[in-house]
Design a protein around this motif. Structure first.
Motif, PDB file in Angstrom:
ATOM      1  N   GLU A  38       0.749  -0.910   0.047  1.00 31.50           N
ATOM      2  CA  GLU A  38      -0.170   0.057  -0.087  1.00 31.50           C
ATOM      3  C   GLU A  38       0.742   1.112  -0.100  1.00 31.50           C
ATOM      4  N   ALA A  39       2.450   1.084   1.066  1.00 26.84           N
ATOM      5  CA  ALA A  39       2.996   2.742   1.267  1.00 26.84           C
ATOM      6  C   ALA A  39       3.844   2.581  -0.531  1.00 26.84           C
ATOM      7  N   GLU A  40       3.748   1.363  -1.057  1.00 29.16           N
ATOM      8  CA  GLU A  40       4.326   1.632  -2.672  1.00 29.16           C
ATOM      9  C   GLU A  40       4.210   2.475  -3.103  1.00 29.16           C
ATOM     10  N   LYS A  41       2.103   1.715  -3.220  1.00 24.93           N
ATOM     11  CA  LYS A  41       1.079   2.673  -4.701  1.00 24.93           C
ATOM     12  C   LYS A  41       1.384   3.939  -4.186  1.00 24.93           C
ATOM     13  N   ASP A  42       0.724   3.715  -3.284  1.00 24.05           N
ATOM     14  CA  ASP A  42       0.619   5.176  -3.419  1.00 24.05           C
ATOM     15  C   ASP A  42       0.966   5.760  -1.468  1.00 24.05           C
ATOM     16  N   TYR A  43       2.210   6.585  -1.338  1.00 25.33           N
ATOM     17  CA  TYR A  43       2.826   6.688   0.237  1.00 25.33           C
ATOM     18  C   TYR A  43       2.487   7.244   0.035  1.00 25.33           C
ATOM     19  N   ALA A  44       1.773   9.106   0.144  1.00 24.16           N
ATOM     20  CA  ALA A  44       1.347   9.928   0.279  1.00 24.16           C
ATOM     21  C   ALA A  44       0.411   9.361   1.199  1.00 24.16           C
ATOM     22  N   PRO A 452       6.738  -0.743   8.645  1.00 23.77           N
ATOM     23  CA  PRO A 452       5.601  -0.794   6.980  1.00 23.77           C
ATOM     24  C   PRO A 452       5.986   0.635   6.419  1.00 23.77           C
ATOM     25  N   GLY A 453       6.040   0.977   5.148  1.00 21.03           N
ATOM     26  CA  GLY A 453       5.813   2.362   4.866  1.00 21.03           C
ATOM     27  C   GLY A 453       7.895   2.858   4.923  1.00 21.03           C
ATOM     28  N   ILE A 454       8.715   2.706   5.964  1.00 20.96           N
ATOM     29  CA  ILE A 454       9.715   2.920   5.897  1.00 20.96           C
ATOM     30  C   ILE A 454      10.741   2.838   4.638  1.00 20.96           C
ATOM     31  N   ALA A 455      11.746   3.200   4.000  1.00 24.86           N
ATOM     32  CA  ALA A 455      12.229   3.509   3.117  1.00 24.86           C
ATOM     33  C   ALA A 455      13.652   2.744   3.191  1.00 24.86           C
ATOM     34  N   ALA A 456      14.050   2.126   3.981  1.00 24.59           N
ATOM     35  CA  ALA A 456      15.412   1.752   4.386  1.00 24.59           C
ATOM     36  C   ALA A 456      15.897   1.211   3.284  1.00 24.59           C
ATOM     37  N   ALA A 457      17.639   1.672   3.480  1.00 23.97           N
ATOM     38  CA  ALA A 457      18.713   0.849   2.238  1.00 23.97           C
ATOM     39  C   ALA A 457      19.586   1.148   2.853  1.00 23.97           C
ATOM     40  N   ILE A 458      20.418   0.004   1.929  1.00 23.53           N
ATOM     41  CA  ILE A 458      22.246   0.250   2.572  1.00 23.53           C
ATOM     42  C   ILE A 458      22.622   1.213   0.812  1.00 23.53           C
ATOM     43  N   VAL A 459      23.645   1.823   0.802  1.00 19.55           N
ATOM     44  CA  VAL A 459      24.273   2.193   0.068  1.00 19.55           C
ATOM     45  C   VAL A 459      25.077   2.058   0.526  1.00 19.55           C
ATOM     46  N   ASP A 460      25.881   2.516  -0.691  1.00 23.46           N
ATOM     47  CA  ASP A 460      27.557   2.977  -0.822  1.00 23.46           C
ATOM     48  C   ASP A 460      28.245   4.460  -0.684  1.00 23.46           C
ATOM     49  N   GLU A 461      28.398   4.953  -0.871  1.00 22.41           N
ATOM     50  CA  GLU A 461      30.112   5.956  -0.790  1.00 22.41           C
ATOM     51  C   GLU A 461      28.641   7.433  -2.085  1.00 22.41           C
ATOM     52  N   THR A 462      28.128   7.006  -3.143  1.00 25.84           N
ATOM     53  CA  THR A 462      27.432   7.484  -4.233  1.00 25.84           C
ATOM     54  C   THR A 462      26.112   6.908  -3.746  1.00 25.84           C
TER      55      THR A 462
END
Ligand code: 6R9
Length: 659
Positions: A38-44, A452-462
């Motif tokens: 649901e969050a993915e489809k319509d975040y707001a 649910p709804g929290i867009a946590a991710a792991i990224v590199d320096e860029t």
């Protein structure tokens, strides 16, 4: 990212029991997936639905997320509400008036129960009192109080009137207090005469006076004093007011002041990687929404639960999971004044049994110290207490090591109770990555999956996603309702700290390193900046360094952390004195003096565990202190790194020894 790419070896998995799944508010993987979808489809739309369902609005919002001035995001901005109303009147209206809101237990063991109606009346009387002193919406109040019903009332009285509070932990020094009074430009201070911890009375009001004497606090018009012990205090009749006298004859109703959704509910100071502590500014609506959702989904709060969060209201955990979250969902909660080891180290277990706590939320450092205590004093082992009322347990503040997790799971939770290992920060307002008890299988040491709804991710320096199994920087890719709104008075620092350009300026940078395993589980590896985590408390190395160099004896100082079995990390300071390097005996004397000094400058939690003296610090030819080298020296590790750029290799031998 050396150091955080460690391959994790934890293979144990504890799936939720069928009974837990069926009883949980968010029941089963499909329910979790549906919320994420649901969050993915319509975040707001997702957050708007939840904000409408959970918050009581005086004026409904029509706008959900305003990104026009990113990264200064706004949520529900044209709506109006009052946070204290949402926590108190709500419960008078929905049949909880006579339900116990707070079971307070003092350091000495006296118990005082307060119903929602009584709490409402106490808050209203204090709010009316504060109003009678001429305070108005928009002013800032510093709260410097022990764990007490009165501290919670003070926070709510401020919220009720639209005053922004800033709670300063009672363990902070007069100097830290003064810095916060000045930075927040506070006009009101609410304190106690003394606090009681571990059987000792510790003065608080004198620290307020000391803070005033340092200057810069002239904007404070009144000091409201909660009489905790009746200890002797100095009194300024023009400025000081007893809380009980102020509240005594006030009406027990106080209409809430409606505020905008974005109105700053509080500022809470926390350590950053540079300079002085940052005043993390939180909103009203978005903050409360997340406090409620996490109470409902992470803690799966039910009407008959007895919830106990052992944090202090001086930290964010005590804001979200004591002062606001539990009340907004009408829970009964335990509020504890004392410490886990007084009068004996079975105190937590004794209290769980006595009050029939069903949800228990504490920090790994407390668990580790109680493991140790139960080994040396078997009588304090949890097996000696009836903990059958527990059904869910939580952990917060630092990564929990799998051994401590297993001990907690087996000995406290009797292998019945899921553990929610909740990763979040002062800046995030509430849980960000955490298991939901009726959804996720648990792995000891992993905070598992995003809320649910929290867009946590792991990224590199860029700013690019790293593959599963690789380490990187923990980021949140989309703004969320309870996020930090600003650093009080320093918008530039807000952008630089959390939305730095090198990560393309779009993602919230948490400051933690993390790893995602092949199942997608998150593993937090600790801070990647110059922030230490000592017993779950955040301390900036720079802050401690500035405190040290402010001492007349000190020429230069560098502070690093080293792993510690009990406190997670310990503070180690490398110090160059203005005089020559001291001999062992002299060194011990000066180290003691400097430790006391840091205790006075910041607070006892910041005192270095170890101080080492050198004629100089290891520096590169360009003059940079080699901190990585210092970290190796601090933990007694062999120096394997290249020291060819080191200006002065001889001093390494001096710095190897503790004094
Ligand atoms: C709530 C709170 C935040 C820092 C955070 C991280 C560490 C907190 C954790 C955790 C691993 C957890 N942290 N919870 N690390 N697992 N479950 O503690 O806020 O005082 O601002 O500290 O604490 O390093 O960045 P705060």
């Amino acid at each position: 990212m050396s150091g955080i790419e460690s391959v994790l070896q934890e293979n144990r998995l504890f799936p939720p029991s069928p009974a837990t799944v069926s009883a949980a508010t968010i029941s089963g993987q499909a329910a979790y997936d549906a919320l994420c979808a649901e969050a993915e489809k319509d975040y707001a739309g997702y957050w708007a639905r939840l904000a409408r369902e959970n918050l009581l609005w005086q004026k409904p919002f029509t706008q959900t997320l305003d990104e026009s001035n990113a990264p200064f995001f706004k949520w529900f901005a044209d709506g109006e509400l009052n946070v204290s109303y949402n926590c108190l009147e709500r419960n008078l209206q929905n049949g909880n008036a006579d339900k116990v809101a707070i079971i307070f237990e003092s350091d000495g063991g006296e118990v005082n129960k307060v119903t929602y109606r009584q709490l409402y009346e106490k808050v209203c009387q204090l709010a009316n009192g504060i109003k009678s002193l001429g305070y108005q919406k928009g002013e800032r109040a510093i709260i410097y109080m022990p764990m007490s019903v009165e501290a919670i009332c003070a926070m709510h009285a401020c919220a009720r009137l639209g005053l922004t509070h800033s709670v300063v932990f009672g363990g902070f020094s007069a100097k830290s207090l003064q810095e916060r009074i000045v930075d927040a430009h506070a006009t009101l201070v609410i304190c106690a005469d003394e606090q009681v911890r571990g059987g000792k009375n510790i003065p608080l009001k004198p620290a307020v006076e000391e803070a005033f004497a340092m200057g810069g606090c002239e904007h404070v018009r009144k000091v409201i004093v909660y009489q905790r012990t009746g200890g002797k205090v100095n009194w300024d009749a023009n400025r000081d007011v007893w809380m009980h006298e102020l509240a005594a004859n006030q009406a027990t109703d106080c209409a809430p002041t409606w505020v905008d959704a974005e109105h700053p509910l509080f500022i809470l100071y926390t350590s950053g990687s540079t300079g002085k502590p940052k005043g993390v500014q939180h909103s009203s609506a978005g903050y409360l929404l997340h406090a409620m959702l996490t109470m409902k989904w992470t803690f799966d709060i039910q009407p008959n639960d007895v919830f106990w969060c052992t944090a202090d209201v001086g930290w964010v955990t005590g804001h979200t999971y004591i002062a606001y979250g539990p009340l907004a969902v009408g829970a009964t909660q335990i509020v504890f004044e004392g410490i886990p080891t007084y009068p004996h180290s079975g105190r937590f277990w004794e209290m769980i049994a006595k009050h029939k706590a069903s949800i228990f939320y504490t920090a790994p450092t407390a668990i580790r110290s109680l493991i140790k205590a139960s080994e040396s004093t078997p009588a304090s082992h949890p097996r000696n207490y009836d903990l059958s009322s527990l059904r869910l347990m939580g952990s917060v503040g630092e990564p929990i090591n799998p051994e401590a997790w297993m001990w907690y799971y087996e000995n406290v939770g009797g292998k019945r109770c899921p553990i929610v290992d909740t990763w979040w920060q002062t800046e995030t307002g509430g849980h960000m990555i955490t298991p939901l008890p009726g959804v996720h299988g648990l792995k000891p040491g992993s905070c598992t999956m995003p809320f649910p709804g929290i867009a946590a991710a792991i990224v590199d320096e860029t700013g690019n996603d790293v593959e599963k199994g690789k380490g990187g920087f923990l980021v949140i890719k989309k703004p969320w309702p309870s996020m930090i709104r600003a650093i009080w008075g320093d918008p530039e620092r807000f952008v630089k700290s959390y939305y730095p350009a090198d990560f393309n300026g779009k993602y919230y940078l948490a400051g933690d390193g993390a790893n995602r395993d092949l199942d997608g589980y998150f593993w937090i590896m600790g801070r990647i900046d110059d922030v230490l985590n000592v017993s779950g408390h955040r301390l900036g190395t720079m802050e401690i360094e500035s405190a040290l160099v402010a001492n007349p004896l000190v020429a230069e100082a560098a502070v690093v952390g080293r792993p510690d079995d009990l406190t997670g990390e310990a503070v180690v300071a490398f110090v160059v004195l203005k005089q020559s390097r001291p001999n062992a005996e002299e060194g011990q004397k000066i180290a003691k003096e400097l430790r006391e000094w840091v205790g006075k400058e910041i607070g006892p939690i910041a005192k270095p565990k170890e101080i080492r003296f050198g004629e100089n610090l290891p520096k590169t030819r360009s003059g940079k202190i080699m901190r990585r080298l210092l970290r190796d020296l601090a933990k007694g590790a062999e120096i394997t790194q290249d020291i060819s750029t080191l200006e002065n290799p001889a001093i390494l031998d001096q710095l190897k020894v503790a004094q």
